[in-house]
Design a protein around this motif. Structure first.
Motif, PDB file in Angstrom:
ATOM      1  N   LEU A 205     -24.068   3.149  13.410  1.00  0.00           N
ATOM      2  CA  LEU A 205     -23.637   2.337  14.542  1.00  0.00           C
ATOM      3  C   LEU A 205     -24.775   2.265  15.558  1.00  0.00           C
ATOM      4  CD1 LEU A 205     -21.003   0.912  15.486  1.00  0.00           C
ATOM      5  CD2 LEU A 205     -20.556   2.949  16.874  1.00  0.00           C
ATOM      6  N   PRO A 206     -25.191   1.068  15.960  1.00  0.00           N
ATOM      7  CA  PRO A 206     -26.304   0.948  16.912  1.00  0.00           C
ATOM      8  C   PRO A 206     -26.032   1.697  18.215  1.00  0.00           C
ATOM      9  CG  PRO A 206     -25.780  -1.182  15.929  1.00  0.00           C
ATOM     10  CD  PRO A 206     -24.691  -0.238  15.506  1.00  0.00           C
ATOM     11  N   ALA A 207     -27.086   2.201  18.823  1.00  0.00           N
ATOM     12  CA  ALA A 207     -26.948   3.029  20.025  1.00  0.00           C
ATOM     13  C   ALA A 207     -26.227   2.307  21.158  1.00  0.00           C
ATOM     14  CB  ALA A 207     -28.317   3.507  20.490  1.00  0.00           C
ATOM     15  N   GLY A 208     -26.393   1.005  21.250  1.00  0.00           N
ATOM     16  CA  GLY A 208     -25.780   0.277  22.345  1.00  0.00           C
ATOM     17  C   GLY A 208     -24.411  -0.298  22.045  1.00  0.00           C
ATOM     18  N   HIS A 209     -23.840   0.049  20.917  1.00  0.00           N
ATOM     19  CA  HIS A 209     -22.552  -0.550  20.543  1.00  0.00           C
ATOM     20  C   HIS A 209     -21.445  -0.059  21.470  1.00  0.00           C
ATOM     21  CE1 HIS A 209     -19.187  -1.935  18.127  1.00  0.00           C
ATOM     22  NE2 HIS A 209     -20.048  -2.647  17.408  1.00  0.00           N
ATOM     23  N   PRO A 210     -20.563  -0.950  21.910  1.00  0.00           N
ATOM     24  CA  PRO A 210     -19.513  -0.543  22.868  1.00  0.00           C
ATOM     25  C   PRO A 210     -18.508   0.457  22.332  1.00  0.00           C
ATOM     26  CG  PRO A 210     -19.224  -2.844  22.165  1.00  0.00           C
ATOM     27  CD  PRO A 210     -20.573  -2.406  21.685  1.00  0.00           C
ATOM     28  N   LEU A 211     -18.382   0.602  21.017  1.00  0.00           N
ATOM     29  CA  LEU A 211     -17.450   1.601  20.488  1.00  0.00           C
ATOM     30  C   LEU A 211     -17.809   3.016  20.943  1.00  0.00           C
ATOM     31  CD1 LEU A 211     -16.747   0.508  16.774  1.00  0.00           C
ATOM     32  CD2 LEU A 211     -15.066   0.683  18.624  1.00  0.00           C
ATOM     33  N   TRP A 212     -19.100   3.268  21.157  1.00  0.00           N
ATOM     34  CA  TRP A 212     -19.531   4.611  21.539  1.00  0.00           C
ATOM     35  C   TRP A 212     -18.857   5.089  22.832  1.00  0.00           C
ATOM     36  CZ3 TRP A 212     -21.758   7.686  18.283  1.00  0.00           C
ATOM     37  CH2 TRP A 212     -22.703   7.221  17.340  1.00  0.00           C
ATOM     38  N   ASP A 213     -18.624   4.180  23.757  1.00  0.00           N
ATOM     39  CA  ASP A 213     -18.213   4.570  25.096  1.00  0.00           C
ATOM     40  C   ASP A 213     -16.708   4.555  25.328  1.00  0.00           C
ATOM     41  OD1 ASP A 213     -20.899   4.885  26.001  1.00  0.00           O
ATOM     42  OD2 ASP A 213     -21.079   2.707  26.142  1.00  0.00           O
ATOM     43  N   LEU A 214     -15.937   4.191  24.334  1.00  0.00           N
ATOM     44  CA  LEU A 214     -14.491   4.106  24.532  1.00  0.00           C
ATOM     45  C   LEU A 214     -13.854   5.490  24.440  1.00  0.00           C
ATOM     46  CD1 LEU A 214     -13.678   0.866  22.516  1.00  0.00           C
ATOM     47  CD2 LEU A 214     -13.783   1.151  24.994  1.00  0.00           C
ATOM     48  N   PRO A 215     -13.073   5.872  25.431  1.00  0.00           N
ATOM     49  CA  PRO A 215     -12.503   7.226  25.447  1.00  0.00           C
ATOM     50  C   PRO A 215     -11.458   7.467  24.358  1.00  0.00           C
ATOM     51  CG  PRO A 215     -11.575   5.902  27.221  1.00  0.00           C
ATOM     52  CD  PRO A 215     -12.683   5.092  26.623  1.00  0.00           C
ATOM     53  N   ASN A 216     -10.905   6.389  23.787  1.00  0.00           N
ATOM     54  CA  ASN A 216      -9.880   6.531  22.748  1.00  0.00           C
ATOM     55  C   ASN A 216     -10.456   6.351  21.347  1.00  0.00           C
ATOM     56  OD1 ASN A 216     -10.396   3.857  23.472  1.00  0.00           O
ATOM     57  ND2 ASN A 216      -8.415   3.130  22.758  1.00  0.00           N
ATOM     58  N   VAL A 217     -11.778   6.476  21.199  1.00  0.00           N
ATOM     59  CA  VAL A 217     -12.431   6.362  19.897  1.00  0.00           C
ATOM     60  C   VAL A 217     -13.268   7.616  19.644  1.00  0.00           C
ATOM     61  CG1 VAL A 217     -14.044   5.058  18.461  1.00  0.00           C
ATOM     62  CG2 VAL A 217     -12.504   3.847  20.026  1.00  0.00           C
ATOM     63  N   LEU A 218     -12.983   8.287  18.535  1.00  0.00           N
ATOM     64  CA  LEU A 218     -13.770   9.443  18.087  1.00  0.00           C
ATOM     65  C   LEU A 218     -14.670   8.980  16.953  1.00  0.00           C
ATOM     66  CD1 LEU A 218     -14.386  12.511  17.835  1.00  0.00           C
ATOM     67  CD2 LEU A 218     -12.437  12.658  16.273  1.00  0.00           C
ATOM     68  N   ILE A 219     -15.971   9.246  17.047  1.00  0.00           N
ATOM     69  CA  ILE A 219     -16.926   8.806  16.031  1.00  0.00           C
ATOM     70  C   ILE A 219     -17.709  10.009  15.518  1.00  0.00           C
ATOM     71  CG2 ILE A 219     -18.951   7.367  15.551  1.00  0.00           C
ATOM     72  CD1 ILE A 219     -18.023   5.513  17.815  1.00  0.00           C
ATOM     73  N   THR A 220     -17.761  10.163  14.196  1.00  0.00           N
ATOM     74  CA  THR A 220     -18.648  11.129  13.561  1.00  0.00           C
ATOM     75  C   THR A 220     -19.551  10.376  12.580  1.00  0.00           C
ATOM     76  OG1 THR A 220     -17.028  11.637  11.817  1.00  0.00           O
ATOM     77  CG2 THR A 220     -16.966  13.005  13.793  1.00  0.00           C
ATOM     78  N   PRO A 221     -20.776  10.866  12.335  1.00  0.00           N
ATOM     79  CA  PRO A 221     -21.778  10.105  11.582  1.00  0.00           C
ATOM     80  C   PRO A 221     -21.685  10.252  10.060  1.00  0.00           C
ATOM     81  CG  PRO A 221     -22.789  12.072  12.461  1.00  0.00           C
ATOM     82  CD  PRO A 221     -21.368  12.082  12.954  1.00  0.00           C
ATOM     83  N   HIS A 222     -20.564   9.841   9.470  1.00  0.00           N
ATOM     84  CA  HIS A 222     -20.358   9.857   8.019  1.00  0.00           C
ATOM     85  C   HIS A 222     -20.602  11.263   7.454  1.00  0.00           C
ATOM     86  CE1 HIS A 222     -20.400   7.021   4.299  1.00  0.00           C
ATOM     87  NE2 HIS A 222     -19.744   8.152   4.050  1.00  0.00           N
TER      88      HIS A 222
END
Length: 308
Positions: free
Chosen positions: A254-271
């Motif tokens: 996921l690109p560094a500037g993608h808005p998904l990164w900043d959403l408090p209701n989204v948890l992201i781990t790098p595969h």
């Protein structure tokens, strides 16, 4: 028979092999240990996919490609006729199921928000409303294979209600078909995606899929990024109506500037769902068993067939 594997420790992990089997380490497609035309059985590294086409053209005697990954979508169309492609189905069941359980609990109990508060050195329980709980939730597992079963087993102590969905319905096993999803989604408080990436599953989770989920639902993607329409997901989670836990994304990384990164209701781990210490021992036990079957002229398991 010459065999190439991706990891030095794999020599021991393969277990005993028949006489005449010569194992070499090929960790990088740019550095070949010997004549590739002599290789009959190949266990490529995870990173080999990008250069697989070039290397496969040199492996003119190849008969088997045994993957270390459960998914084979990136190898579609790469393997020439006459070469058996086998995935590592079963190897990743426990680790991915652990990730799913951790992601679900972490998301519902707002661990990411507490982690951010910890970084700010803030102890403010009054700032958080009571969190949802996993206990008693209605869970929809989309991808009722071996990983799905492992997830269901780990969810059982939480008294959840599980509904299973697969590509085709299996009524005798209480498994719905994909065509039943529109009727199932409105009741699904947690949706776990575990399907392989195929032309049928690409974009399966689109705007209508997400809109059908109830308020407060959690989407968990442990499958492949393109199974979910990223733009549709962003539109839905940005409202705060539903949440998401993602181990895979589209694009990935996921690109560094993608808005998904900043959403408090989204948890992201790098595969990293399958990235655990026990991965290589389990994967090479499978590869070793496959190699012994191949040497004995026996049918291989986990073969990837047309329509995967």
């Amino acid at each position: 028979m010459k065999v190439w594997i991706a990891h030095q420790e794999g020599r021991e992990l393969l277990g005993p092999q028949p006489a005449g089997v010569e194992v070499e380490i090929c960790a990088d497609a740019a550095t070949l240990p010997s004549d590739p035309a002599e290789v009959r059985f190949w266990v490529p590294p995870f990173s080999a996919v990008g250069r697989a086409a070039d290397l496969l053209a040199k492996l003119t005697g190849l008969r088997v490609v045994q993957l270390l990954s459960a998914g084979a979508d990136k190898w579609a169309g790469q393997v020439p006729p006459g070469v058996q492609l086998c995935d590592a189905s079963g190897v990743h069941d426990a680790s991915v199921a652990e990730w799913v359980l951790g992601a679900v609990i972490g998301s519902l109990r707002r661990f990411p928000a507490f982690a951010r508060a910890q970084q700010r050195h803030e102890w403010a329980p009054e700032a958080f409303t009571p969190a949802p709980e996993l206990t008693g939730k209605r869970v929809l597992i989309v991808g009722a294979g071996s990983i799905g079963r492992a997830v269901e087993e780990r969810l059982a102590p939480f008294e959840v209600t599980v509904t299973r969905v697969a590509r085709t319905a299996r009524p005798e096993q209480d498994v719905h078909g994909v065509g039943d999803l529109p009727g199932l989604l409105p009741a699904a408080e947690i949706v776990v995606l575990l399907v392989p990436l195929t032309e049928q599953t690409r974009g399966l989770v689109d705007g209508s899929f997400l809109a059908a989920l109830p308020d407060g639902a959690l989407l968990v993607n442990a499958a492949r990024g393109p199974v979910v329409d990223t733009a549709a997901l962003l539109t839905e989670v940005a409202t705060g109506r539903i949440g998401a836990a993602l181990d895979v994304t589209d694009p990935e990384p996921l690109p560094a500037g993608h808005p998904l990164w900043d959403l408090p209701n989204v948890l992201i781990t790098p595969h990293v769902g399958g990235a655990v210490a026990g991965l290589l021992p389990r994967a090479y036990r499978l590869a070793g068993a496959q190699l012994r079957r191949f040497a004995a002229g026996e049918p291989l398991v986990n073969r990837v067939v047309d329509g995967y």
